[in-house]
Design a protein around this motif. Structure first.
Motif, PDB file in Angstrom:
ATOM      1  N   CYS A 189      42.777  20.684  83.688  1.00 33.46           N
ATOM      2  CA  CYS A 189      42.104  21.783  82.982  1.00 33.46           C
ATOM      3  C   CYS A 189      40.589  21.640  83.066  1.00 33.46           C
ATOM      4  CB  CYS A 189      42.555  21.821  81.527  1.00 33.46           C
ATOM      5  SG  CYS A 189      44.311  22.190  81.294  1.00 33.46           S
ATOM      6  N   GLY A 190      40.102  20.404  82.932  1.00 31.38           N
ATOM      7  CA  GLY A 190      38.665  20.178  83.052  1.00 31.38           C
ATOM      8  C   GLY A 190      38.144  20.479  84.442  1.00 31.38           C
ATOM      9  N   LEU A 191      38.915  20.123  85.457  1.00 31.97           N
ATOM     10  CA  LEU A 191      38.499  20.427  86.834  1.00 31.97           C
ATOM     11  C   LEU A 191      38.448  21.929  87.073  1.00 31.97           C
ATOM     12  CD1 LEU A 191      40.401  17.758  88.963  1.00 31.97           C
ATOM     13  CD2 LEU A 191      37.961  17.865  88.473  1.00 31.97           C
ATOM     14  N   ALA A 192      39.416  22.651  86.527  1.00 28.52           N
ATOM     15  CA  ALA A 192      39.405  24.114  86.685  1.00 28.52           C
ATOM     16  C   ALA A 192      38.138  24.704  86.077  1.00 28.52           C
ATOM     17  CB  ALA A 192      40.650  24.718  86.040  1.00 28.52           C
ATOM     18  N   GLY A 193      37.755  24.194  84.900  1.00 32.18           N
ATOM     19  CA  GLY A 193      36.521  24.679  84.283  1.00 32.18           C
ATOM     20  C   GLY A 193      35.290  24.303  85.069  1.00 32.18           C
ATOM     21  N   SER A 194      35.253  23.070  85.607  1.00 27.58           N
ATOM     22  CA  SER A 194      34.083  22.635  86.380  1.00 27.58           C
ATOM     23  C   SER A 194      33.959  23.410  87.685  1.00 27.58           C
ATOM     24  CB  SER A 194      34.175  21.140  86.669  1.00 27.58           C
ATOM     25  OG  SER A 194      35.276  20.858  87.524  1.00 27.58           O
ATOM     26  N   ILE A 195      35.085  23.736  88.312  1.00 29.99           N
ATOM     27  CA  ILE A 195      35.034  24.521  89.548  1.00 29.99           C
ATOM     28  C   ILE A 195      34.507  25.926  89.262  1.00 29.99           C
ATOM     29  CG2 ILE A 195      36.460  25.594  91.339  1.00 29.99           C
ATOM     30  CD1 ILE A 195      38.234  23.114  91.263  1.00 29.99           C
ATOM     31  N   ALA A 197      56.505   1.230  80.511  1.00 33.45           N
ATOM     32  CA  ALA A 197      56.314   2.181  81.606  1.00 33.45           C
ATOM     33  C   ALA A 197      56.486   3.614  81.117  1.00 33.45           C
ATOM     34  CB  ALA A 197      57.295   1.884  82.734  1.00 33.45           C
ATOM     35  N   ARG A 198      57.426   3.829  80.196  1.00 28.17           N
ATOM     36  CA  ARG A 198      57.661   5.166  79.674  1.00 28.17           C
ATOM     37  C   ARG A 198      56.441   5.662  78.876  1.00 28.17           C
ATOM     38  NH1 ARG A 198      62.481   7.512  78.811  1.00 28.17           N
ATOM     39  NH2 ARG A 198      63.520   5.488  79.006  1.00 28.17           N
ATOM     40  N   VAL A 199      55.906   4.789  78.018  1.00 29.11           N
ATOM     41  CA  VAL A 199      54.736   5.159  77.219  1.00 29.11           C
ATOM     42  C   VAL A 199      53.532   5.408  78.125  1.00 29.11           C
ATOM     43  CG1 VAL A 199      53.139   4.377  75.429  1.00 29.11           C
ATOM     44  CG2 VAL A 199      55.589   3.915  75.210  1.00 29.11           C
ATOM     45  N   LEU A 200      53.366   4.532  79.120  1.00 28.66           N
ATOM     46  CA  LEU A 200      52.240   4.680  80.039  1.00 28.66           C
ATOM     47  C   LEU A 200      52.352   5.964  80.854  1.00 28.66           C
ATOM     48  CD1 LEU A 200      49.672   3.360  81.124  1.00 28.66           C
ATOM     49  CD2 LEU A 200      51.074   2.161  82.815  1.00 28.66           C
ATOM     50  N   GLN A 201      53.580   6.314  81.250  1.00 34.27           N
ATOM     51  CA  GLN A 201      53.778   7.548  81.996  1.00 34.27           C
ATOM     52  C   GLN A 201      53.415   8.766  81.157  1.00 34.27           C
ATOM     53  OE1 GLN A 201      57.792   8.118  83.358  1.00 34.27           O
ATOM     54  NE2 GLN A 201      57.344  10.037  84.396  1.00 34.27           N
ATOM     55  N   THR A 202      53.792   8.735  79.881  1.00 36.93           N
ATOM     56  CA  THR A 202      53.438   9.854  78.996  1.00 36.93           C
ATOM     57  C   THR A 202      51.925   9.983  78.858  1.00 36.93           C
ATOM     58  OG1 THR A 202      55.499   9.545  77.753  1.00 36.93           O
ATOM     59  CG2 THR A 202      53.728  10.791  76.683  1.00 36.93           C
ATOM     60  N   ALA A 203      51.226   8.852  78.710  1.00 35.12           N
ATOM     61  CA  ALA A 203      49.773   8.882  78.567  1.00 35.12           C
ATOM     62  C   ALA A 203      49.101   9.404  79.826  1.00 35.12           C
ATOM     63  CB  ALA A 203      49.258   7.482  78.231  1.00 35.12           C
ATOM     64  N   LEU A 204      49.580   8.954  80.983  1.00 36.67           N
ATOM     65  CA  LEU A 204      48.982   9.394  82.240  1.00 36.67           C
ATOM     66  C   LEU A 204      49.268  10.876  82.498  1.00 36.67           C
ATOM     67  CD1 LEU A 204      49.675   6.342  84.594  1.00 36.67           C
ATOM     68  CD2 LEU A 204      47.558   6.942  83.406  1.00 36.67           C
ATOM     69  N   THR A 205      50.469  11.336  82.097  1.00 34.04           N
ATOM     70  CA  THR A 205      50.790  12.756  82.288  1.00 34.04           C
ATOM     71  C   THR A 205      49.867  13.636  81.461  1.00 34.04           C
ATOM     72  OG1 THR A 205      53.104  12.216  82.743  1.00 34.04           O
ATOM     73  CG2 THR A 205      52.607  14.482  82.127  1.00 34.04           C
ATOM     74  N   ARG A 206      49.656  13.266  80.206  1.00 28.01           N
ATOM     75  CA  ARG A 206      48.765  14.034  79.359  1.00 28.01           C
ATOM     76  C   ARG A 206      47.330  13.993  79.890  1.00 28.01           C
ATOM     77  NH1 ARG A 206      50.791  12.286  73.248  1.00 28.01           N
ATOM     78  NH2 ARG A 206      52.889  13.197  73.406  1.00 28.01           N
ATOM     79  N   THR A 207      46.928  12.824  80.369  1.00 21.38           N
ATOM     80  CA  THR A 207      45.574  12.694  80.931  1.00 21.38           C
ATOM     81  C   THR A 207      45.413  13.569  82.163  1.00 21.38           C
ATOM     82  OG1 THR A 207      45.426  10.424  80.120  1.00 21.38           O
ATOM     83  CG2 THR A 207      43.871  11.081  81.830  1.00 21.38           C
ATOM     84  N   LEU A 208      46.437  13.589  83.014  1.00 22.59           N
ATOM     85  CA  LEU A 208      46.367  14.395  84.223  1.00 22.59           C
ATOM     86  C   LEU A 208      46.288  15.879  83.903  1.00 22.59           C
ATOM     87  CD1 LEU A 208      46.364  14.334  87.299  1.00 22.59           C
ATOM     88  CD2 LEU A 208      48.857  14.422  87.249  1.00 22.59           C
ATOM     89  N   ILE A 209      47.057  16.312  82.888  1.00 18.44           N
ATOM     90  CA  ILE A 209      47.001  17.728  82.488  1.00 18.44           C
ATOM     91  C   ILE A 209      45.612  18.077  81.961  1.00 18.44           C
ATOM     92  CG2 ILE A 209      47.905  19.427  80.865  1.00 18.44           C
ATOM     93  CD1 ILE A 209      50.606  18.012  81.042  1.00 18.44           C
ATOM     94  N   GLY A 210      45.059  17.226  81.107  1.00 17.65           N
ATOM     95  CA  GLY A 210      43.722  17.487  80.585  1.00 17.65           C
ATOM     96  C   GLY A 210      42.657  17.456  81.669  1.00 17.65           C
ATOM     97  N   THR A 211      42.780  16.517  82.606  1.00 19.79           N
ATOM     98  CA  THR A 211      41.807  16.438  83.697  1.00 19.79           C
ATOM     99  C   THR A 211      41.894  17.659  84.594  1.00 19.79           C
ATOM    100  OG1 THR A 211      42.001  14.022  83.654  1.00 19.79           O
ATOM    101  CG2 THR A 211      40.989  15.007  85.601  1.00 19.79           C
TER     102      THR A 211
END
Length: 271
Positions: free
Chosen positions: A210-216, A194-208
């Motif tokens: 940033c991508g949404l800000a650029g797309s907007i 769960a800890r590893v998965l949380q880290t992966a999802l957090t990084r994914t959410l941050i990257g997403t």
């Protein structure tokens, strides 16, 4: 026949003939551009065109009605100012004609040209086409563009999923020693996963994000060219975020499972 909603005034009637004053129906775009905004039916307009008949160089038309806007040329362009005149008053030649019938359209495709040629055999070209087919033909170019965009989107999504999986796998590999220490200290494996998965999802959410800000930002720049009334599709943006988080979860399972299979002794020896 076109199903346009009448907003003000009236439609054409059998009493509008060549012996009565010329009348016209305008759409909303024409009324906004050329007529009195407060009372578009108060004044008419003068137009000039040659039809080989009784039209004067400049003829005055009284506006009797305002109908809703429609898209005649293309579905991806803004409605243009349009006026409608009655063929009982103005003889028009050529163009496209709509035929309303209760019969099947396929049965008329052969019978209608034959009936027209019996009246006037000098007419060269008569091509009946069903309205639904005409509408689908109007979507042809947009459909091709949509398929191309979907193809590019699928390729981009595949590349993003591959890159995300590689990044998460590398992150888990770098945390192998930490996982071994936590396992040796007695931390349950589900907690570690769960800890590893949380880290992966957090990084994914941050990257997403940033991508949404650029797309907007790009969408707002594009809206200046498309039209001032264009808006963001918030549902699509939310679906993109959910899809990226789902992909991150799926691609994280294999690296996490591989890391948890490593014994604490082997993990502690990893440099």
């Amino acid at each position: 026949m076109l199903g346009l909603t009448l907003i003000r005034g009236r439609r054409f009637s059998p009493h509008d003939t060549h012996n009565t004053p010329l009348v016209a129906v305008a759409n909303q775009a024409f009324a906004r551009a050329y007529l009195n905004v407060s009372d578009p039916l108060a004044t008419g307009f003068r137009i000039s065109f040659h039809n080989g008949e009784s039209m004067k160089p400049w003829s005055h038309f009284d506006v009797i009605g305002i109908v809703e806007d429609s898209r005649n040329r293309a579905i991806d362009t803004a409605p243009e100012p349009e006026i409608y005149v009655s063929t009982q008053q103005v003889a028009l030649e050529g163009g496209s004609y709509f035929l309303q019938t209760t019969r099947e359209a396929a049965s008329l495709q052969a019978e209608l040209p034959a009936a027209i040629w019996r009246v006037d055999p000098l007419i060269q070209k008569v091509e009946p086409i069903a309205l639904q087919q005409r509408i689908e033909d109007g979507f042809a170019s947009q459909r091709l563009t949509l398929f191309l965009l979907l193809g590019f989107g699928a390729v981009a999504l595949t590349l993003a999923a591959t890159g995300l999986g590689a990044a998460i796998s590398a992150s888990v590999s770098e945390s192998t020693k930490e996982i071994g220490i936590r396992t040796a200290l007695g931390e349950p494996r589900p907690s570690i996963a769960a800890r590893v998965l949380q880290t992966a999802l957090t990084r994914t959410l941050i990257g997403t994000t940033c991508g949404l800000a650029g797309s907007i930002a790009l969408s707002r720049m594009a809206s200046l060219r498309v039209g001032p009334n264009s808006s963001l599709d918030l549902t699509a943006l939310a679906a993109n975020v959910a899809l990226m988080l789902l992909i991150a979860t799926v691609v994280s399972l294999l690296p996490v499972r591989r890391a948890l299979r490593i014994s604490p002794v082997e993990a502690l020896r990893t440099e």
